[in-house]
Scaffold this active site. Structure first.
Site, short mmCIF file in Angstrom:
data_model
loop_
_atom_site.label_atom_id
_atom_site.label_comp_id
_atom_site.label_asym_id
_atom_site.label_seq_id
_atom_site.Cartn_x
_atom_site.Cartn_y
_atom_site.Cartn_z
N SER A 1 5.72 -6.12 -1.97
CA SER A 1 4.88 -6.49 -3.11
C SER A 1 5.75 -7.08 -4.23
O SER A 1 6.39 -8.10 -4.03
CB SER A 1 4.06 -5.28 -3.55
OG SER A 1 3.01 -5.66 -4.39
N ASP B 1 -5.60 -7.45 2.48
CA ASP B 1 -4.85 -6.86 1.37
C ASP B 1 -5.73 -6.86 0.13
O ASP B 1 -6.21 -7.91 -0.31
CB ASP B 1 -3.57 -7.67 1.13
CG ASP B 1 -2.60 -6.99 0.19
OD1 ASP B 1 -3.04 -6.36 -0.80
OD2 ASP B 1 -1.38 -7.13 0.42
N HIS C 1 -2.33 -3.50 2.20
CA HIS C 1 -1.14 -3.73 1.37
C HIS C 1 0.10 -3.07 1.99
O HIS C 1 1.07 -2.80 1.29
CB HIS C 1 -1.38 -3.23 -0.05
CG HIS C 1 -0.45 -3.81 -1.07
ND1 HIS C 1 -0.31 -5.16 -1.29
CD2 HIS C 1 0.40 -3.20 -1.93
CE1 HIS C 1 0.59 -5.36 -2.23
NE2 HIS C 1 1.04 -4.20 -2.65
#
Length: 180
Positions: free
Chosen positions: A72, A135, A162
């Site tokens: 991320s 996601d 995610h």
């Protein structure tokens, strides 16, 4: 294998690569193969500000024999680091390229200047990218744009969200493929 070490870079919001998600699983497998893995909590873990994280990555010893594995906003830190510094390669998990109009992303400072895509490619031998169309945080169009700009080794899933899972064998397979 060509590389000396791997550095894990977590996402913002307080992520900890010593215990969260797939980081411990990947670390254990790489270490069993004799690979040094640096897995430490990052300072300023909630905001993940560029001005703190990029010097910290350097302090951890990132160099031409290092693979940065970022999740991320950790993927964003890996990209920004590669703009100015040579590394062996990077693995971007749930990567993106805009601040997504999110307050934490805006505060991080990573999105205040244009991306230097050519420098990112030039400063490393390979870029591996994993994203998932389901996601909840990263629109898949963001990932596809990054792939287009970087010509990354791109894997798109439809069922990983995610990437909060506890295992992630595909990272190991791809890194081994790119380093042997």
């Amino acid at each position: 294998m060509k590389f000396v070490k791997i550095i894990f870079i977590p996402g913002n919001g307080g992520g900890n690569p010593t215990k969260d998600h797939w980081f411990p699983y990947v670390k254990e497998i790489f270490e069993k193969q004799g690979i040094e893995v640096i897995s430490k909590p990052f300072p300023d873990s909630f905001l993940a500000r560029q001005r703190i994280w990029l010097p910290y990555i350097e302090k951890l010893g990132a160099d031409e024999n290092t693979i940065l594995i970022g999740h991320s906003s950790g993927a964003i830190a890996a990209l920004r680091y590669a703009e100015k510094s040579k590394i062996l390669g990077s693995v971007l998990v749930s990567g993106y390229h805009t601040d997504l109009h999110h307050p934490l992303e805006i505060a991080s400072g990573y999105f205040r200047k244009p991306w230097q895509w050519d420098a990112i490619r030039r400063n490393q031998q390979f870029i591996i990218q994993f994203n998932s169309s389901d996601d909840d945080f990263i629109p898949i169009e963001e990932a596809r744009f990054v792939h287009e700009k970087l010509d990354s080794d791109y894997t798109e899933f439809s069922d990983r969200g995610h990437f909060f899972q506890n295992t992630f064998p595909e990272i190991i397979e791809k890194v081994i493929h790119h380093t042997t």
